[in-house]
Design an enzyme around this catalytic site. Structure first.
Site, PDB file in Angstrom:
ATOM      1  N   HIS A  11      24.540   3.974  51.711  1.00  0.00           N
ATOM      2  CA  HIS A  11      24.593   2.937  50.210  1.00  0.00           C
ATOM      3  C   HIS A  11      23.742   2.588  49.886  1.00  0.00           C
ATOM      4  CE1 HIS A  11      28.722   4.043  49.766  1.00  0.00           C
ATOM      5  NE2 HIS A  11      29.051   3.934  50.282  1.00  0.00           N
ATOM      6  N   CYS A  19      22.214  24.460  41.991  1.00  0.00           N
ATOM      7  CA  CYS A  19      22.562  22.592  41.613  1.00  0.00           C
ATOM      8  C   CYS A  19      21.830  21.456  43.033  1.00  0.00           C
ATOM      9  CB  CYS A  19      23.751  22.786  41.169  1.00  0.00           C
ATOM     10  SG  CYS A  19      25.297  22.987  42.374  1.00  0.00           S
ATOM     11  N   ASP A  36      25.095  22.737  50.910  1.00  0.00           N
ATOM     12  CA  ASP A  36      25.285  23.854  51.661  1.00  0.00           C
ATOM     13  C   ASP A  36      25.260  24.966  52.440  1.00  0.00           C
ATOM     14  OD1 ASP A  36      27.953  21.943  52.647  1.00  0.00           O
ATOM     15  OD2 ASP A  36      28.764  21.838  50.611  1.00  0.00           O
ATOM     16  N   ARG A  42      30.397  15.697  40.287  1.00  0.00           N
ATOM     17  CA  ARG A  42      31.000  15.569  41.234  1.00  0.00           C
ATOM     18  C   ARG A  42      32.171  15.208  41.426  1.00  0.00           C
ATOM     19  NH1 ARG A  42      25.373  15.269  44.166  1.00  0.00           N
ATOM     20  NH2 ARG A  42      24.870  16.663  45.601  1.00  0.00           N
ATOM     21  N   GLU A  86      27.368  28.321  47.633  1.00  0.00           N
ATOM     22  CA  GLU A  86      26.835  27.681  49.242  1.00  0.00           C
ATOM     23  C   GLU A  86      27.280  28.122  49.835  1.00  0.00           C
ATOM     24  OE1 GLU A  86      28.620  23.463  48.507  1.00  0.00           O
ATOM     25  OE2 GLU A  86      30.794  23.987  47.407  1.00  0.00           O
TER      26      GLU A  86
END
Ligand code: PEP
Ligand code: MG
Length: 542
Positions: A188, A500, A453, A295, A429
């Site tokens: 984070h 993306c 991915d 997302r 992906e």
């Protein structure tokens, strides 16, 4: 002079004095107490203070870095209400007749160790958070605020590690850069540094006992390097580079309102990636033409239960309305693998990245999927929404999705609820989707290539595994050829195609993507103007 390298989290240059943040050594003493209930009372009072501090931190983070990054403080507030954690503290006070500080510190260590030993990467990362809230409580018990004091002069913050709360509570004006000995790029703290646009290095093997507050340093986020007590010439070179960077940033501002068009007239759409409604500020500030990837799973994370249809509807509607007619591509739930929410009860898997995730959950548990689809179709009335489905590997999956969408339409019609069926596209992906992109193109309105991915599955590299960083090569010929193939297959069917994944923001490849015929790039908001500049200076015919 000390010269060390680490992993750069945000590219930029900083020159200035160092402030070394040593974790205050709270040598919590164990004392015997007769008045057990007084100690329990002190814990409860400290929790109230800590909750208030966390609430203030959340508000501060919300304004400065957006909702998805601020959410960590809500998670901390929830952890402070966790019954197991609190019971463990109360039990220790009562059974061992010890002081509150000791019970909190030991419980914090125990819980943190328990999380650190879990297999799941998300849970492992929570070890730092438990430590963080326990330290906060200990400080509150001592009557001290958990806020970190910085010097008045802006400085390069050097620390062993930084917790999210330490990072966000610092006054941004006083931070030139972050440099930490530990931490991962997915932490984070790294995400916050990126959002705050502050040069940051992690994993720098510095020996902190040799570094003192007040020493001079240069941080070069482009080279992933910190130089402590640099020679004058190095310092001067860094200052020159910093001025150059600032000037570049200033010039970029002049590109606001301009088109993304090559010298010979080819136009590209430049959109932004977001994780929450709170990120829209960055999208507008950087003049993105739309949102290429929302997302939506972030609405599901850090919660104790599924978000309701109404909650989702309000979020999607707000984004659509704020973007005022600009395209907003909302990706349906991509939960699973590294993104876990307990209430999904996904269970433990050997290979979660290749497991029960994303569209697979939606197709197996259509009730969850339908709630989201209803919210999306209803919100589509309020703006220019497109829906995008993740992790597709087969045409049958797309047909199954359309079957469920039809059911949702019928339900909404029956209930006379206004809705609109938006444009529907898929993420490319998986290598399977690439190989059948000709067939998939017939079924959908657009493709968006998820290079994160796609790289993981094509190169057989777990994208979460720090040890494989050197092997994770998104510039690999295999990936670039796949992108080319997907573009060709989409265009043969008259469909548009975007990127993306993170590779879309890789400025070394911008020209190549445009030449390949990619129609849209969806990137972090902070990259929009940099990419616009490259597009405006290139010539397709060269
Ligand atoms: C991707 O895989 O490239 C992508 C954009 O999705 P995520 O990073 O959320 O998996
Ligand atoms: Mg993905």
């Amino acid at each position: 002079m000390i010269r060390m390298n680490g992993k750069s989290v945000y590219k930029g240059i900083a020159v200035g004095p160092v402030v070394v943040l040593k974790k205050e050594d709270y040598r919590v003493k164990r004392t015997k107490t007769e008045d057990i209930e007084a100690e329990v009372f002190r814990v409860n009072e400290a929790i109230k203070v800590a909750q208030e501090e966390l609430g203030n931190l959340y508000e501060k983070a919300l304004k400065e870095v957006g909702e998805s990054s601020a959410a960590i403080f809500e998670v901390h507030q929830m952890m402070l209400e966790d019954e197991d954690y609190l019971d463990a503290i109360y039990n220790m006070i009562r059974s061992q007749m010890v002081n509150a500080e000791y019970a909190v510190a030991v419980t914090g260590d125990n819980f943190s160790e328990m999380f650190a030993n879990m297999d799941d990467d998300y849970m492992k990362a929570r070890a730092v958070d438990v430590k963080d809230i326990s330290n906060r409580l200990v400080k509150c018990l001592a009557g001290a605020s958990a806020e970190t004091d910085l010097s008045d002069e802006p400085a390069i913050i050097v620390a062993d590690d930084l917790s999210p709360s330490e990072t966000v509570q610092m006054n941004k004006e006083k931070i030139l850069a972050f440099v930490t000995v530990h931490g991962s790029t997915n932490s984070h703290t790294a995400i916050l540094a990126r959002m705050m646009n502050i040069p940051a290095l992690i994993g720098v093997p510095l020996e902190l006992q040799n570094i003192h507050t007040g020493m001079q340093a240069v941080v070069d986020g482009f080279r992933g390097e910190i130089i402590i007590e640099p020679l004058d010439e190095i310092r001067e070179r860094a200052i020159a580079k910093m001025k150059e960077e600032n000037e570049k940033q200033r010039l970029l501002q002049e590109l606001k309102g301009k088109e993304n068009i090559t010298l010979d007239g080819k136009k590209i759409n430049l959109y932004a990636n977001i994780g929450s409604v709170g990120d829209i500020g960055y999208v507008l500030e950087n003049d993105a033409g739309g949102i290429g990837l929302f997302r939506s799973e972030f609405l599901y994370l850090g919660k104790s239960d599924f978000p309701t249809e109404e909650e989702q509807f309000q979020a999607y509607k707000q984004v659509a309305q704020t973007m005022a007619g600009k395209k907003v591509i909302i990706r349906t739930l991509d939960i699973g693998a590294d993104k876990q929410a307990d209430y999904f009860e996904l269970g433990k898997e050997e290979n979660p990245a290749m497991g029960y995730r994303a569209i697979r959950i939606c197709l197996k548990q259509p009730e969850i999927f339908k709630t989201q689809l209803r919210a999306l179709l209803r919100a589509a009335v309020y703006g220019n929404i497109s829906i995008m489905y993740p992790m597709i590997t087969a045409t049958e999956e797309v047909l199954a999705i359309y079957g469920i969408v039809k059911e949702v339409q019928a339900e909404l019609e029956k209930a006379e609820i206004p809705y609109k069926l938006p444009e529907q596209g898929i993420m490319i992906e998986t290598p399977a989707a690439v190989m059948i992109s000709d067939d998939l193109a017939e079924l959908v309105d657009f493709f968006s290539i998820g290079t994160n991915d796609l790289t993981q599955y094509t190169l057989a590299i777990d994208r979460q595994n720090e040890r494989l960083n050197d092997f994770y090569k998104p510039h690999h010929k295999a990936i670039l050829r796949m992108i080319q193939m997907v573009v060709e297959n989409a265009h043969k069917c008259g469909k548009w195609v975007g990127i993306c994944g993170e590779l879309g923001a890789d400025t070394e490849l911008t020209e190549q993507f445009v030449r390949m015929g990619v129609d849209e790039l969806s990137v972090a908001s902070s990259m929009i103007l940099k990419i616009r500049k490259i597009i405006r200076e290139m010539n397709m015919t060269e």
